[in-house]
Design a protein around this motif. Structure first.
Motif, mmCIF file in Angstrom:
data_model
loop_
_atom_site.group_PDB
_atom_site.id
_atom_site.type_symbol
_atom_site.label_atom_id
_atom_site.label_comp_id
_atom_site.label_asym_id
_atom_site.label_seq_id
_atom_site.Cartn_x
_atom_site.Cartn_y
_atom_site.Cartn_z
ATOM 1 N N PRO A 159 31.631 28.401 18.626
ATOM 2 C CA PRO A 159 30.922 29.520 19.270
ATOM 3 C C PRO A 159 29.484 29.669 18.763
ATOM 4 C CG PRO A 159 33.138 30.177 18.689
ATOM 5 C CD PRO A 159 32.921 28.835 18.053
ATOM 6 N N LYS A 160 29.277 29.451 17.458
ATOM 7 C CA LYS A 160 27.924 29.531 16.900
ATOM 8 C C LYS A 160 27.069 28.396 17.454
ATOM 9 C CE LYS A 160 25.369 29.776 12.542
ATOM 10 N NZ LYS A 160 25.464 29.763 11.062
ATOM 11 N N LEU A 161 27.676 27.191 17.589
ATOM 12 C CA LEU A 161 26.951 26.050 18.150
ATOM 13 C C LEU A 161 26.503 26.337 19.573
ATOM 14 C CD1 LEU A 161 25.979 23.097 18.163
ATOM 15 C CD2 LEU A 161 28.303 22.428 18.839
ATOM 16 N N VAL A 162 27.362 26.966 20.355
ATOM 17 C CA VAL A 162 27.013 27.292 21.748
ATOM 18 C C VAL A 162 25.804 28.216 21.781
ATOM 19 C CG1 VAL A 162 27.785 28.494 23.818
ATOM 20 C CG2 VAL A 162 29.342 26.946 22.650
ATOM 21 N N THR A 163 25.793 29.223 20.912
ATOM 22 C CA THR A 163 24.670 30.157 20.859
ATOM 23 C C THR A 163 23.382 29.437 20.467
ATOM 24 O OG1 THR A 163 26.139 31.973 20.247
ATOM 25 C CG2 THR A 163 23.804 32.265 19.784
ATOM 26 N N LEU A 164 23.461 28.609 19.427
ATOM 27 C CA LEU A 164 22.280 27.860 18.980
ATOM 28 C C LEU A 164 21.793 26.889 20.042
ATOM 29 C CD1 LEU A 164 23.415 27.064 15.320
ATOM 30 C CD2 LEU A 164 21.518 28.570 15.988
ATOM 31 N N LEU A 165 22.735 26.231 20.723
ATOM 32 C CA LEU A 165 22.374 25.263 21.761
ATOM 33 C C LEU A 165 21.700 25.948 22.936
ATOM 34 C CD1 LEU A 165 22.534 22.300 22.651
ATOM 35 C CD2 LEU A 165 24.800 22.779 23.598
ATOM 36 N N THR A 166 22.216 27.094 23.333
ATOM 37 C CA THR A 166 21.599 27.857 24.429
ATOM 38 C C THR A 166 20.173 28.252 24.078
ATOM 39 O OG1 THR A 166 23.759 28.721 25.104
ATOM 40 C CG2 THR A 166 21.819 29.918 25.872
ATOM 41 N N GLU A 167 19.971 28.727 22.842
ATOM 42 C CA GLU A 167 18.630 29.121 22.396
ATOM 43 C C GLU A 167 17.687 27.930 22.336
ATOM 44 O OE1 GLU A 167 19.402 30.914 18.638
ATOM 45 O OE2 GLU A 167 20.198 32.779 19.476
ATOM 46 N N GLU A 168 18.191 26.785 21.844
ATOM 47 C CA GLU A 168 17.342 25.606 21.707
ATOM 48 C C GLU A 168 16.947 25.044 23.074
ATOM 49 O OE1 GLU A 168 15.002 22.915 19.783
ATOM 50 O OE2 GLU A 168 16.056 24.662 18.940
ATOM 51 N N LYS A 169 17.879 25.033 24.015
ATOM 52 C CA LYS A 169 17.550 24.550 25.361
ATOM 53 C C LYS A 169 16.504 25.445 26.012
ATOM 54 C CE LYS A 169 21.838 24.234 26.843
ATOM 55 N NZ LYS A 169 22.970 24.006 27.772
ATOM 56 N N ARG A 170 16.621 26.741 25.813
ATOM 57 C CA ARG A 170 15.625 27.655 26.362
ATOM 58 C C ARG A 170 14.265 27.427 25.696
ATOM 59 N NH1 ARG A 170 18.219 32.015 25.574
ATOM 60 N NH2 ARG A 170 19.138 32.187 27.649
ATOM 61 N N LYS A 171 14.281 27.199 24.380
ATOM 62 C CA LYS A 171 13.046 26.933 23.638
ATOM 63 C C LYS A 171 12.378 25.665 24.136
ATOM 64 C CE LYS A 171 11.470 26.005 18.895
ATOM 65 N NZ LYS A 171 11.914 25.843 17.482
ATOM 66 N N GLN A 172 13.198 24.636 24.452
ATOM 67 C CA GLN A 172 12.663 23.362 24.936
ATOM 68 C C GLN A 172 12.495 23.334 26.461
ATOM 69 O OE1 GLN A 172 14.451 19.792 23.398
ATOM 70 N NE2 GLN A 172 14.699 20.599 21.327
ATOM 71 N N ASN A 173 12.772 24.461 27.106
ATOM 72 C CA ASN A 173 12.620 24.575 28.565
ATOM 73 C C ASN A 173 13.495 23.566 29.297
ATOM 74 O OD1 ASN A 173 11.444 26.141 30.583
ATOM 75 N ND2 ASN A 173 9.793 24.679 30.945
ATOM 76 N N LYS A 174 14.773 23.481 28.886
ATOM 77 C CA LYS A 174 15.722 22.544 29.472
ATOM 78 C C LYS A 174 16.963 23.280 29.960
ATOM 79 C CE LYS A 174 14.860 18.384 26.675
ATOM 80 N NZ LYS A 174 15.491 17.480 25.678
ATOM 81 N N MET A 175 17.584 22.725 30.987
ATOM 82 C CA MET A 175 18.881 23.223 31.464
ATOM 83 C C MET A 175 19.807 22.041 31.705
ATOM 84 S SD MET A 175 18.141 26.149 34.311
ATOM 85 C CE MET A 175 16.676 27.176 34.233
ATOM 86 N N SER A 176 21.071 22.212 31.365
ATOM 87 C CA SER A 176 22.080 21.223 31.719
ATOM 88 C C SER A 176 22.474 21.432 33.177
ATOM 89 C CB SER A 176 23.307 21.368 30.816
ATOM 90 O OG SER A 176 23.974 22.596 31.102
ATOM 91 N N TYR A 177 23.289 20.517 33.705
ATOM 92 C CA TYR A 177 23.751 20.678 35.091
ATOM 93 C C TYR A 177 24.521 21.986 35.258
ATOM 94 C CZ TYR A 177 22.547 15.766 35.819
ATOM 95 O OH TYR A 177 21.862 14.583 35.929
ATOM 96 N N GLU A 178 25.359 22.312 34.279
ATOM 97 C CA GLU A 178 26.129 23.555 34.375
ATOM 98 C C GLU A 178 25.209 24.768 34.272
ATOM 99 O OE1 GLU A 178 27.113 20.938 32.537
ATOM 100 O OE2 GLU A 178 28.681 20.360 33.951
ATOM 101 N N ASP A 179 24.146 24.653 33.439
ATOM 102 C CA ASP A 179 23.177 25.746 33.319
ATOM 103 C C ASP A 179 22.525 26.053 34.663
ATOM 104 O OD1 ASP A 179 23.598 25.973 30.581
ATOM 105 O OD2 ASP A 179 21.983 24.572 30.079
ATOM 106 N N LEU A 180 22.253 24.992 35.440
ATOM 107 C CA LEU A 180 21.621 25.203 36.745
ATOM 108 C C LEU A 180 22.446 26.160 37.594
ATOM 109 C CD1 LEU A 180 20.584 21.529 37.662
ATOM 110 C CD2 LEU A 180 19.078 23.366 36.877
ATOM 111 N N LEU A 181 23.736 25.881 37.689
ATOM 112 C CA LEU A 181 24.612 26.725 38.507
ATOM 113 C C LEU A 181 24.776 28.107 37.892
ATOM 114 C CD1 LEU A 181 27.443 24.262 39.604
ATOM 115 C CD2 LEU A 181 25.842 25.448 41.094
ATOM 116 N N GLN A 182 24.979 28.148 36.591
ATOM 117 C CA GLN A 182 25.217 29.431 35.933
ATOM 118 C C GLN A 182 23.983 30.336 36.020
ATOM 119 O OE1 GLN A 182 25.982 29.578 31.575
ATOM 120 N NE2 GLN A 182 27.941 30.453 32.179
ATOM 121 N N ASN A 183 22.798 29.773 35.769
ATOM 122 C CA ASN A 183 21.581 30.574 35.823
ATOM 123 C C ASN A 183 21.230 30.994 37.247
ATOM 124 O OD1 ASN A 183 21.196 30.454 33.051
ATOM 125 N ND2 ASN A 183 19.970 28.593 33.151
ATOM 126 N N ALA A 184 21.431 30.084 38.196
ATOM 127 C CA ALA A 184 21.167 30.445 39.593
ATOM 128 C C ALA A 184 22.106 31.564 40.039
ATOM 129 C CB ALA A 184 21.343 29.215 40.487
#
Length: 395
Positions: A159-184
């Motif tokens: 769970p901590k890794l998920v939080t850190l990964l979400t923050e890091e992807k946002r910091k690097q301006n990146k989204m995974s394929y699942e992020d695309l659907l979830q954020n949209a």
């Protein structure tokens, strides 16, 4: 185009929501194309007022080409058709206020391999305890995150890794394929009136929808927007990644949808259909128009080598009957079965082409140059920058 009565009924249906059970070989894509043509040419609905969702780029391209044959082409600026992820990407880039989630419009799509590497970097950096690292990529699938983090066997720092990964992807301006659907989906929920021009949602192979895609559909579809979906519940090929097998029931129940069927198979012989009927579920039926054809043969083999030898003998026999080698195909369940088959067939003088999709990581210099380009266009992508500079061979 000449349609049978079942196909015509589906094309002409004007209910707010309609689900079409399309058996294999029943003209599903034809009905979908004719539906778009009918709405555009007869009901005068602009193509930019429709969204057509598919599961593969190949399916989207087939729709595009077949519409062009009928002199129907979309406005280049329209959303029109594409995969679920492709449509979500375009919505995030052109319509939805992505800045509310901490991204900019020029965000990059993070490949699964990149997300896994980023996760491993965070594990090392924060000294996280993660069990069963060989399963990490599967756990990173957002559809499985909540479930795996609660399982007794996974009492770790995931769970901590998920939080850190979400923050890091946002910091690097990146989204995974699942992020695309979830954020949209999240932004569609927060801004339900950002697509005022949308009149129709058309879905191909709807049986393969998972919960994330179903949620995306629900937030696209408003009462004034019509839904037309085609698929075959007996062909759920993505169940391994969470496809909702009861998606027909969910959609029908949620939208009080009309349900139609395309029972006539135009592709397979009577013998194959007879065998297939034994595996059908949900009370489906199969009707065919072709002759009985040859019998289905089932042969038991002692080991993979004997199986390969038997296949080689059968292929030689077919070839002597006048069938070209390139018209003969072998389907196998696991990729590691191909090596023995290729070896035996080649030894028997049978030309072989193994359909294996080469991945970018299989070519090290291309993988390295990919990171160079990613960092050039996005200096926030420190993961790619470090990989490009520190690569022992090319950095």
């Amino acid at each position: 185009m000449e349609l049978n009565d079942n196909q015509k009924k589906a094309v002409l249906d004007e209910h707010n929501a309609c689900l079409v059970r399309a058996n294999v070989g029943s003209g599903k894509t034809t009905v979908l194309i004719e539906k778009i043509r009918y709405l555009h040419q007869q009901k005068k609905i602009p193509l930019e007022n429709m969204i057509v969702l598919t599961f593969t780029n190949k399916a989207a391209n087939e729709i595009r080409e077949r519409l062009k044959i009928q002199n129907i082409e979309e406005n280049p600026s329209s959303l029109f058709y594409g995969t679920f992820h492709g449509i979500a990407l375009k919505l995030l880039q052109e319509v939805l206020p992505i800045e509310e989630l901490g991204y900019t419009k020029d965000f990059q799509v993070c490949l699964p391999e990149e997300e896994l590497e980023l996760a491993n970097q965070l594990i090392r950096q924060h000294t996280l305890k993660i069990k069963y690292k060989n399963r990490l990529r599967k756990r990173l699938d957002q559809k499985n995150r909540a479930a795996t983090s609660r399982q007794p066997g996974y009492q770790d720092d995931f769970p901590k890794l998920v939080t850190l990964l979400t923050e890091e992807k946002r910091k690097q301006n990146k989204m995974s394929y699942e992020d695309l659907l979830q954020n949209a989906t999240e932004l569609l929920k927060a801004h339900p009136h950002l697509l005022p021009q949308l009149k129709w949602i058309i879905i191909d192979e709807v049986q393969d929808c998972d919960e994330l895609q179903f949620d995306f559909i629900r937030h696209l579809k408003k009462p004034e927007i019509s839904l037309f979906a085609v698929g075959d519940p007996n062909q759920v090929i993505y169940s391994w990644r969470g496809s909702a097998f009861q998606i027909f029931f969910q959609l029908k129940n949620h939208y009080q949808a009309r349900e139609l069927s395309l029972p006539i198979n135009y592709r397979s012989s009577g013998t194959i259909l007879s065998a297939a009927r034994r595996f059908l579920q949900n009370g489906s039926t199969l009707e065919g128009v072709k002759d009985e054809g040859g019998k289905v043969q089932i042969r038991k083999q002692y080991d993979p080598f004997q199986e390969a030898e038997d296949l080689a003998a059968r292929i030689r026999e077919l070839h002597m009957q006048g069938i070209p080698y390139h018209e003969i195909g072998i389907l196998y369940r696991l990729q590691n079965q191909s090596a023995l088959l290729e070896q035996v067939l080649t030894r028997n003088g049978i030309p072989v082409h193994v359909a294996v999709k080469e991945k970018m990581e299989d070519i090290p210099v291309v993988q390295w140059f990919f990171h160079v380009l990613r960092f050039c266009v996005n200096h926030s992508d420190t993961t790619s920058g470090v990989e490009a500079l520190c690569n022992k061979t090319y950095g």
